[in-house]
Write a protein that holds these residues in place. Structure first.
Motif, short mmCIF file in Angstrom:
data_model
loop_
_atom_site.label_atom_id
_atom_site.label_comp_id
_atom_site.label_asym_id
_atom_site.label_seq_id
_atom_site.Cartn_x
_atom_site.Cartn_y
_atom_site.Cartn_z
N LYS A 1 -3.58 13.37 47.54
CA LYS A 1 -2.80 14.31 48.35
C LYS A 1 -1.29 14.21 48.06
N TYR A 2 -0.77 12.98 47.94
CA TYR A 2 0.67 12.77 47.82
C TYR A 2 1.11 12.30 46.43
N ASN A 3 0.14 12.03 45.55
CA ASN A 3 0.45 11.53 44.21
C ASN A 3 1.34 10.30 44.27
N ASN A 4 1.04 9.42 45.24
CA ASN A 4 1.84 8.23 45.43
C ASN A 4 0.99 7.18 46.13
N THR A 5 1.42 5.92 46.06
CA THR A 5 0.73 4.84 46.77
C THR A 5 1.68 4.24 47.80
#
Length: 78
Positions: A33-37
Motif C-alpha cells: 500500500k505505502y511502498n515502505n516499511t
C-alpha cells in the motif's frame, strides 16, 4: 493459513503462530500500500506518535461498536 515464519528451535502454540503470521501479512500489506516499511526514517517522533494515536482510536471505535452490540443485541447490525 500457510506458515510464513520458519522456526528453528521452538515452535509456538497455534495462537502465537497465528498472530505472528498476521504480523507478516500486515507488513506485506503495508509495503504494497505505502511502498515502505517501518524501517523508514522520514517521519519525526511526533509523526509516529500521531500515527499510533490514529490507529489506537480506530481500535477503540471498533471495540465500542462490538460492546454496544452485546449491550443491545436487537439493534446490532452484525
Amino acid at each position: 493459513m500457510s506458515r510464513k515464519i520458519n522456526y528453528t528451535s521452538f515452535t509456538p502454540d497455534s495462537v502465537v503462530d497465528s498472530i505472528l503470521n498476521k504480523f507478516v501479512d500486515r507488513a506485506e500489506l503495508g509495503f504494497k500500500k505505502y511502498n515502505n516499511t517501518l524501517d523508514r526514517n522520514d517521519l519525526s517522533k511526533l509523526d509516529w506518535i500521531n500515527h499510533a494515536q490514529d490507529e489506537l482510536m480506530d481500535g477503540i471505535l471498533y471495540l465500542e461498536t462490538k460492546t454496544r452490540s452485546y449491550k443491545c443485541p436487537r439493534k446490532s447490525r452484525q
